[in-house]
Scaffold this motif. Structure first.
Motif, PDB file in Angstrom:
ATOM      1  N   VAL A 171      47.688  20.560  50.611  1.00  0.00           N
ATOM      2  CA  VAL A 171      48.659  20.385  49.529  1.00  0.00           C
ATOM      3  C   VAL A 171      49.936  21.144  49.886  1.00  0.00           C
ATOM      4  CG1 VAL A 171      46.865  20.054  47.782  1.00  0.00           C
ATOM      5  CG2 VAL A 171      47.799  22.336  48.149  1.00  0.00           C
ATOM      6  N   ASP A 172      51.040  20.652  49.360  1.00  0.00           N
ATOM      7  CA  ASP A 172      52.342  21.230  49.687  1.00  0.00           C
ATOM      8  C   ASP A 172      52.850  22.209  48.640  1.00  0.00           C
ATOM      9  OD1 ASP A 172      52.480  19.560  51.949  1.00  0.00           O
ATOM     10  OD2 ASP A 172      53.254  17.923  50.722  1.00  0.00           O
ATOM     11  N   ARG A 173      52.519  21.954  47.395  1.00  0.00           N
ATOM     12  CA  ARG A 173      53.131  22.711  46.311  1.00  0.00           C
ATOM     13  C   ARG A 173      52.160  22.841  45.139  1.00  0.00           C
ATOM     14  NH1 ARG A 173      53.993  17.622  46.599  1.00  0.00           N
ATOM     15  NH2 ARG A 173      54.316  16.295  44.815  1.00  0.00           N
ATOM     16  N   VAL A 174      52.466  23.759  44.264  1.00  0.00           N
ATOM     17  CA  VAL A 174      51.655  23.954  43.058  1.00  0.00           C
ATOM     18  C   VAL A 174      52.583  23.966  41.849  1.00  0.00           C
ATOM     19  CG1 VAL A 174      49.835  25.214  44.265  1.00  0.00           C
ATOM     20  CG2 VAL A 174      51.710  26.479  43.239  1.00  0.00           C
ATOM     21  N   ASN A 175      51.982  23.774  40.678  1.00  0.00           N
ATOM     22  CA  ASN A 175      52.730  23.866  39.430  1.00  0.00           C
ATOM     23  C   ASN A 175      51.931  24.736  38.453  1.00  0.00           C
ATOM     24  OD1 ASN A 175      50.656  22.251  38.439  1.00  0.00           O
ATOM     25  ND2 ASN A 175      51.906  20.408  38.233  1.00  0.00           N
ATOM     26  N   GLY A 176      52.422  24.841  37.245  1.00  0.00           N
ATOM     27  CA  GLY A 176      51.756  25.688  36.255  1.00  0.00           C
ATOM     28  C   GLY A 176      50.331  25.256  35.951  1.00  0.00           C
ATOM     29  N   MET A 187      56.877  24.725  43.483  1.00  0.00           N
ATOM     30  CA  MET A 187      56.481  26.115  43.587  1.00  0.00           C
ATOM     31  C   MET A 187      55.646  26.283  44.866  1.00  0.00           C
ATOM     32  SD  MET A 187      54.496  28.326  40.611  1.00  0.00           S
ATOM     33  CE  MET A 187      55.153  27.266  39.359  1.00  0.00           C
ATOM     34  N   ASN A 188      55.867  27.349  45.580  1.00  0.00           N
ATOM     35  CA  ASN A 188      55.156  27.609  46.831  1.00  0.00           C
ATOM     36  C   ASN A 188      53.696  27.961  46.551  1.00  0.00           C
ATOM     37  OD1 ASN A 188      54.112  29.214  49.107  1.00  0.00           O
ATOM     38  ND2 ASN A 188      56.173  28.913  49.924  1.00  0.00           N
ATOM     39  N   LYS A 189      52.797  27.477  47.396  1.00  0.00           N
ATOM     40  CA  LYS A 189      51.367  27.709  47.206  1.00  0.00           C
ATOM     41  C   LYS A 189      50.887  29.041  47.777  1.00  0.00           C
ATOM     42  CE  LYS A 189      50.099  25.385  51.455  1.00  0.00           C
ATOM     43  NZ  LYS A 189      49.238  24.436  52.108  1.00  0.00           N
ATOM     44  N   GLY A 190      51.710  29.717  48.561  1.00  0.00           N
ATOM     45  CA  GLY A 190      51.302  30.927  49.267  1.00  0.00           C
ATOM     46  C   GLY A 190      50.817  32.047  48.364  1.00  0.00           C
ATOM     47  N   ARG A 191      51.519  32.277  47.271  1.00  0.00           N
ATOM     48  CA  ARG A 191      51.105  33.370  46.376  1.00  0.00           C
ATOM     49  C   ARG A 191      49.762  33.065  45.722  1.00  0.00           C
ATOM     50  NH1 ARG A 191      55.375  35.740  42.515  1.00  0.00           N
ATOM     51  NH2 ARG A 191      53.740  37.302  42.419  1.00  0.00           N
ATOM     52  N   LEU A 192      49.535  31.809  45.348  1.00  0.00           N
ATOM     53  CA  LEU A 192      48.250  31.425  44.754  1.00  0.00           C
ATOM     54  C   LEU A 192      47.122  31.661  45.750  1.00  0.00           C
ATOM     55  CD1 LEU A 192      47.370  28.371  42.645  1.00  0.00           C
ATOM     56  CD2 LEU A 192      46.123  28.777  44.748  1.00  0.00           C
ATOM     57  N   GLU A 193      47.326  31.264  46.984  1.00  0.00           N
ATOM     58  CA  GLU A 193      46.297  31.454  48.004  1.00  0.00           C
ATOM     59  C   GLU A 193      46.022  32.931  48.252  1.00  0.00           C
ATOM     60  OE1 GLU A 193      46.435  28.023  51.253  1.00  0.00           O
ATOM     61  OE2 GLU A 193      48.431  28.853  50.864  1.00  0.00           O
ATOM     62  N   ALA A 194      47.071  33.726  48.361  1.00  0.00           N
ATOM     63  CA  ALA A 194      46.896  35.159  48.625  1.00  0.00           C
ATOM     64  C   ALA A 194      46.188  35.848  47.462  1.00  0.00           C
ATOM     65  CB  ALA A 194      48.254  35.812  48.881  1.00  0.00           C
ATOM     66  N   PHE A 195      46.579  35.494  46.249  1.00  0.00           N
ATOM     67  CA  PHE A 195      45.935  36.085  45.074  1.00  0.00           C
ATOM     68  C   PHE A 195      44.456  35.720  45.036  1.00  0.00           C
ATOM     69  CE2 PHE A 195      44.697  35.804  40.558  1.00  0.00           C
ATOM     70  CZ  PHE A 195      44.858  37.141  40.205  1.00  0.00           C
ATOM     71  N   SER A 196      44.149  34.456  45.273  1.00  0.00           N
ATOM     72  CA  SER A 196      42.756  33.994  45.250  1.00  0.00           C
ATOM     73  C   SER A 196      41.935  34.676  46.336  1.00  0.00           C
ATOM     74  CB  SER A 196      42.701  32.477  45.428  1.00  0.00           C
ATOM     75  OG  SER A 196      43.410  31.838  44.389  1.00  0.00           O
ATOM     76  N   ASP A 197      42.494  34.806  47.523  1.00  0.00           N
ATOM     77  CA  ASP A 197      41.807  35.498  48.610  1.00  0.00           C
ATOM     78  C   ASP A 197      41.487  36.938  48.205  1.00  0.00           C
ATOM     79  OD1 ASP A 197      42.013  33.233  50.173  1.00  0.00           O
ATOM     80  OD2 ASP A 197      43.579  34.044  51.491  1.00  0.00           O
ATOM     81  N   GLY A 198      42.459  37.602  47.597  1.00  0.00           N
ATOM     82  CA  GLY A 198      42.263  38.980  47.166  1.00  0.00           C
ATOM     83  C   GLY A 198      41.181  39.118  46.116  1.00  0.00           C
ATOM     84  N   HIS A 225      38.164  26.473  49.043  1.00  0.00           N
ATOM     85  CA  HIS A 225      39.476  26.718  48.433  1.00  0.00           C
ATOM     86  C   HIS A 225      40.548  26.675  49.527  1.00  0.00           C
ATOM     87  CE1 HIS A 225      42.626  29.075  46.358  1.00  0.00           C
ATOM     88  NE2 HIS A 225      42.082  28.600  45.247  1.00  0.00           N
ATOM     89  N   HIS A 226      40.260  27.302  50.643  1.00  0.00           N
ATOM     90  CA  HIS A 226      41.181  27.292  51.782  1.00  0.00           C
ATOM     91  C   HIS A 226      41.441  25.860  52.244  1.00  0.00           C
ATOM     92  CE1 HIS A 226      43.051  28.286  55.591  1.00  0.00           C
ATOM     93  NE2 HIS A 226      42.129  27.561  56.205  1.00  0.00           N
ATOM     94  N   HIS A 227      40.389  25.067  52.349  1.00  0.00           N
ATOM     95  CA  HIS A 227      40.556  23.685  52.775  1.00  0.00           C
ATOM     96  C   HIS A 227      41.385  22.876  51.782  1.00  0.00           C
ATOM     97  CE1 HIS A 227      37.431  24.398  55.826  1.00  0.00           C
ATOM     98  NE2 HIS A 227      38.026  23.404  56.447  1.00  0.00           N
ATOM     99  N   LEU A 228      41.135  23.085  50.496  1.00  0.00           N
ATOM    100  CA  LEU A 228      41.920  22.371  49.480  1.00  0.00           C
ATOM    101  C   LEU A 228      43.414  22.615  49.665  1.00  0.00           C
ATOM    102  CD1 LEU A 228      40.278  22.805  45.943  1.00  0.00           C
ATOM    103  CD2 LEU A 228      40.495  20.715  47.275  1.00  0.00           C
ATOM    104  N   ILE A 271      45.009  16.766  42.697  1.00  0.00           N
ATOM    105  CA  ILE A 271      45.180  15.339  42.995  1.00  0.00           C
ATOM    106  C   ILE A 271      46.186  14.711  42.037  1.00  0.00           C
ATOM    107  CG2 ILE A 271      44.016  13.085  42.984  1.00  0.00           C
ATOM    108  CD1 ILE A 271      41.534  14.574  44.145  1.00  0.00           C
ATOM    109  N   ALA A 272      46.124  15.088  40.763  1.00  0.00           N
ATOM    110  CA  ALA A 272      47.086  14.557  39.784  1.00  0.00           C
ATOM    111  C   ALA A 272      48.511  14.939  40.165  1.00  0.00           C
ATOM    112  CB  ALA A 272      46.753  15.065  38.391  1.00  0.00           C
ATOM    113  N   HIS A 273      48.695  16.136  40.686  1.00  0.00           N
ATOM    114  CA  HIS A 273      50.028  16.608  41.051  1.00  0.00           C
ATOM    115  C   HIS A 273      50.526  15.979  42.352  1.00  0.00           C
ATOM    116  CE1 HIS A 273      53.450  19.285  40.993  1.00  0.00           C
ATOM    117  NE2 HIS A 273      53.125  19.818  42.162  1.00  0.00           N
ATOM    118  N   HIS A 274      49.626  15.706  43.280  1.00  0.00           N
ATOM    119  CA  HIS A 274      50.027  15.191  44.582  1.00  0.00           C
ATOM    120  C   HIS A 274      49.860  13.679  44.721  1.00  0.00           C
ATOM    121  CE1 HIS A 274      49.842  19.464  45.463  1.00  0.00           C
ATOM    122  NE2 HIS A 274      50.679  19.195  46.449  1.00  0.00           N
ATOM    123  N   GLY A 275      49.183  13.057  43.779  1.00  0.00           N
ATOM    124  CA  GLY A 275      49.049  11.604  43.781  1.00  0.00           C
ATOM    125  C   GLY A 275      47.715  11.105  44.293  1.00  0.00           C
TER     126      GLY A 275
END
Length: 193
Positions: free
Chosen positions: A67-72, A1-12, A60-63, A127-131
């Motif tokens: 990372v490349d992707r997000v999950n539920g 899943m793309n991380k862009g929507r999560l970042e935009a929502f959090s910024d808002g 949050h931006h730095h985190l 970290i669990a999702h990305h290793g």
């Protein structure tokens, strides 16, 4: 899943929280410096909370920079963080309006402690999702700043019932700790190039 929507929502959400806080500042009816004196606690609590929200936005931006992707699970962990951050305007106003009395200052600390725990959970979930060998895991390392912040918040919450100004000062100390630029993630990005 793309991380862009999560970042935009959090910024808002963070932008809205800052807007809510500034709208709580009431303009005095007189044009004198004396008219500002009763607002000092409100303005002081606003400044600290603005700094905290800025710190969370920045980190949050730095985190999500590494990372490349997000999950539920990450989406829920992020919403958990945003929930606690959404309470900052309330405890900010309550603390300032009541001139740093014990219960509001303690509740301010509870919200900050819970936001810090939520941020830790988000980090662990990422970290669990990305290793454990991911750039994020390497950059975060032992997370001394995060752990010491949790301890200071817990101490300040208890201290609020003895000396609320000393407790509020500890919240300032945590903000100062995090205002010092955290270069762990930037160093990890530089090493990977």
């Amino acid at each position: 899943m793309n991380k862009g929507r999560l970042e935009a929502f959090s910024d808002g959400v963070i932008a809205i929280l800052i807007t809510i806080m500034v709208l709580e500042l009431k303009v005095p009816h007189q044009d004198t410096l004396d008219a500002l004196r009763p607002l000092f606690p409100v303005i002081l609590s606003y400044i600290l909370s603005f700094i905290y929200l800025a710190i969370y936005w920045n980190n949050h931006h730095h985190l999500f920079q590494v990372v490349d992707r997000v999950n539920g699970s990450i989406l829920w962990a992020n919403l958990h963080l945003l929930f606690w951050l959404s309470l900052i305007p309330f405890v900010t106003a309550w603390t300032g309006e009541n001139h740093f009395s014990a219960l509001p200052v303690a509740c301010y600390g509870v919200v900050m402690l819970c936001a810090a725990i939520a941020y830790l959970i988000l980090t662990i979930t990422l970290i669990a999702h990305h290793g454990k060998d991911s750039m994020l895991a390497i950059a975060i390392g032992r997370d001394f700043k995060g752990k010491i912040s949790l301890a200071i918040y817990a101490t300040a919450i208890l201290l609020a019932f003895i000396n609320s100004f000393a407790a509020f000062s500890l919240y300032v100390v945590v903000a100062i700790i995090w205002l010092i630029p955290d270069r762990r993630i930037e160093r990890a990005i530089d090493k990977s190039k």
